[in-house]
Design a protein around this motif. Structure first.
Motif, PDB file in Angstrom:
ATOM      1  N   ILE A   1     -17.904  70.305 -21.057  1.00 18.75           N
ATOM      2  CA  ILE A   1     -18.479  68.983 -21.098  1.00 18.75           C
ATOM      3  C   ILE A   1     -17.805  67.830 -20.150  1.00 18.75           C
ATOM      4  O   ILE A   1     -18.314  67.232 -19.496  1.00 18.75           O
ATOM      5  CB  ILE A   1     -18.695  68.487 -22.472  1.00 18.75           C
TER       6      ILE A   1
ATOM      7  N   PHE B   1     -24.863  64.505 -17.833  1.00 16.72           N
ATOM      8  CA  PHE B   1     -25.122  65.624 -18.446  1.00 16.72           C
ATOM      9  C   PHE B   1     -26.145  66.425 -17.630  1.00 16.72           C
ATOM     10  O   PHE B   1     -27.265  66.265 -17.664  1.00 16.72           O
ATOM     11  CB  PHE B   1     -25.660  65.461 -19.802  1.00 16.72           C
TER      12      PHE B   1
ATOM     13  N   PHE C   1     -26.549  70.086 -17.138  1.00 19.61           N
ATOM     14  CA  PHE C   1     -26.176  71.620 -17.848  1.00 19.61           C
ATOM     15  C   PHE C   1     -26.658  72.639 -16.623  1.00 19.61           C
ATOM     16  O   PHE C   1     -25.733  73.459 -16.223  1.00 19.61           O
ATOM     17  CB  PHE C   1     -26.666  71.979 -19.027  1.00 19.61           C
TER      18      PHE C   1
ATOM     19  N   TYR D   1     -24.365  72.259 -13.375  1.00 18.31           N
ATOM     20  CA  TYR D   1     -23.020  72.659 -13.828  1.00 18.31           C
ATOM     21  C   TYR D   1     -23.122  74.234 -13.959  1.00 18.31           C
ATOM     22  O   TYR D   1     -21.939  74.966 -13.140  1.00 18.31           O
ATOM     23  CB  TYR D   1     -22.547  72.150 -14.878  1.00 18.31           C
TER      24      TYR D   1
END
Length: 88
Positions: A29, A39, A41, A44
């Motif tokens: 995170i 953020f 996700f 990433y």
């Protein structure tokens, strides 16, 4: 021997796994926040699980999580055992 006694203590390996998983989650995170500025996700994990990087990402995460979990848990359990021995 304190090492052998510590790793054979009930709940030691469960604590290692829990601490390792917690480390992996927090680490990824924080890395995602620094890399993508928020953020993201899908971005990433899409980047890190791409064809050429997925094995290094997964094995590196598991290895570092295990090492971190083992060191922290071993310290906690050995301090607890030393305290119990002093009381007895």
């Amino acid at each position: 021997m304190i090492f052998k006694k510590t790793i054979q203590t009930k709940g030691f390996w469960i604590s290692v796994a829990g601490m390792g998983i917690s480390f992996i989650v927090v680490y990824h995170i924080i890395t995602m926040l620094f890399t993508f500025g928020g953020f993201d996700f899908s971005g990433y994990f899409g980047l890190n699980l791409s064809e050429e990087r997925w094995m290094r990402f997964v094995l590196g995460s598991l290895f570092t999580g295990f090492i971190y979990g083992f060191i922290i848990t071993f310290g906690q359990f050995s301090i607890k055992q030393k305290k119990e021995e002093r009381e007895n």
